[in-house]
Design an enzyme around this catalytic site. Structure first.
Site, PDB file in Angstrom:
ATOM      1  N   HIS A  97       1.151  -1.137  -0.347  1.00 20.25           N
ATOM      2  CA  HIS A  97      -0.245  -0.285   0.038  1.00 20.25           C
ATOM      3  C   HIS A  97       0.578   1.461  -0.188  1.00 20.25           C
ATOM      4  CE1 HIS A  97      -3.536   2.590   1.557  1.00 20.25           C
ATOM      5  NE2 HIS A  97      -2.186   3.300   1.923  1.00 20.25           N
ATOM      6  N   GLU A  98       2.206   1.141   0.993  1.00 22.32           N
ATOM      7  CA  GLU A  98       2.762   2.445   0.587  1.00 22.32           C
ATOM      8  C   GLU A  98       3.804   2.977  -0.386  1.00 22.32           C
ATOM      9  OE1 GLU A  98       2.350   4.484   3.266  1.00 22.32           O
ATOM     10  OE2 GLU A  98       1.247   2.981   4.271  1.00 22.32           O
ATOM     11  N   HIS A 101       1.622   4.735  -3.344  1.00 21.87           N
ATOM     12  CA  HIS A 101       1.729   5.627  -2.833  1.00 21.87           C
ATOM     13  C   HIS A 101       3.264   6.314  -3.858  1.00 21.87           C
ATOM     14  CE1 HIS A 101      -1.692   7.048  -0.319  1.00 21.87           C
ATOM     15  NE2 HIS A 101      -1.097   6.047   0.935  1.00 21.87           N
ATOM     16  N   HIS A 105       2.786   9.147  -6.819  1.00 25.94           N
ATOM     17  CA  HIS A 105       4.159   9.888  -6.956  1.00 25.94           C
ATOM     18  C   HIS A 105       4.641  10.181  -8.544  1.00 25.94           C
ATOM     19  CE1 HIS A 105       7.312  12.585  -4.995  1.00 25.94           C
ATOM     20  NE2 HIS A 105       6.658  13.749  -5.701  1.00 25.94           N
TER      21      HIS A 105
END
Length: 229
Positions: A97-98, A101, A105
Site C-alpha cells: 500500500h505504501e 503511494h 508520485h
C-alpha cells in the site's frame, strides 16, 4: 462548541474508535498469518518498487504501530518495525500500500499532487482553526467575519480529508493488483490482504465524513447568526 457539534463529535469519535479497534484486530490477526512467498515487508516493498521501475525511493524502518507512510519530499517508504521485518500477510499488504503511494508520485497521480499542495496550508491552519472557530461562534452576532474565516480554514482541512480518500483507495487498488499479479499473496492470502486494507481505508472515510458534518454545522451557525442581524 455548540451542542449539535458536540453530539456530532462524540458520534464520530465512537465510530472512529470502533473502526480503529477492528482495524487493529485485523492487523493483529493477519500479522500471525505467514506469507507463503516468504518475503519480509521490506522485501515486498523493494520488489514492488522495482517492478514499477522505481529505483530512487528508499525503504526504511520507523518506530510506532501502524506508523507506515510514504514521504514524497524525501522519497522514502517508511515502514514500522513489525511491517519492515514481518513475514506476514499484514506486512505485505501495508508495504505494498505504501509503495502504491510511491507509484502515484512517480506517475504524477493528480489527487496525490493536489493533496501535496494542500499540506503547507493545512499544517498552518490546523494549529489555529479551532481557536478561530471557538471565538467565531462566541462572537457570531457581533463579528460574523471571524467565524467565516474559521469556516474557510476548516473547509481547507475538510477538503484535504476528502481528497485523501481517492489517494488512499487508489494506493490500495494498486497494491492489491500488484500483490495478485506478482503472486506475492496466494489464493487464501489475497482476500486477507484485501480485508486488512479495506478496514484501513474505512478510517479515512470516517475522518472525512466527520469533517464534512462538522463543517456543515459551522456553516449553519454562521448563516443563523447572519439572519439574526
Amino acid at each position: 462548541m455548540t451542542p449539535s457539534i458536540l453530539i456530532i463529535s462524540i458520534l464520530f469519535l465512537v465510530i472512529s474508535l470502533a473502526v480503529s479497534g477492528v482495524l487493529k484486530g485485523k492487523f493483529a490477526k493477519y500479522s500471525r498469518v505467514p506469507l507463503s512467498a516468504g518475503l519480509t515487508g521490506r522485501e515486498v516493498a523493494m520488489k514492488m518498487l522495482r517492478d514499477n521501475g522505481i529505483y530512487d525511493v528508499k525503504v526504511v524502518s520507523t518506530n510506532g504501530f501502524l506508523s507506515d507512510h510514504y514521504d514524497p519530499t524525501k522519497k522514502t517508504v517508511n515502514l514500522s518495525e513489525d511491517v519492515y521485518n514481518g513475514i506476514s500477510v499484514a506486512s505485505a499488504a501495508v508495504a505494498a500500500h505504501e509503495c502504491g503511494h510511491a507509484v502515484q508520485h512517480a506517475t504524477a497521480y493528480q489527487w496525490l499532487t493536489l493533496r501535496s499542495k494542500l499540506v503547507p496550508v493545512v499544517m498552518f491552519s490546523s494549529g489555529i482553526v479551532q481557536w478561530i472557530l471557538l471565538l467565531g461562534v462566541i462572537m457570531v452576532n457581533a463579528f460574523p467575519a471571524l467565524l467565516l474565516i474559521g469556516i474557510v480554514l476548516f473547509g481547507l482541512t475538510t477538503l484535504f480529508s476528502v481528497i485523501t480518500l481517492p489517494v488512499e483507495l487508489d494506493a490500495s487498488r494498486r497494491a492489491l493488483a500488484w500483490l495478485n499479479r506478482s503472486n506475492i499473496t496466494g489464493d487464501r492470502e489475497y482476500p486477507q490482504a484485501k480485508d486488512a486494507l479495506k478496514w484501513a481505508a474505512l478510517t479515512y472515510v470516517v475522518a472525512a465524513l466527520a469533517s464534512v458534518a462538522t463543517l456543515v454545522q459551522y456553516i449553519f451557525i454562521f448563516l443563523g447568526g447572519r439572519d439574526r442581524d
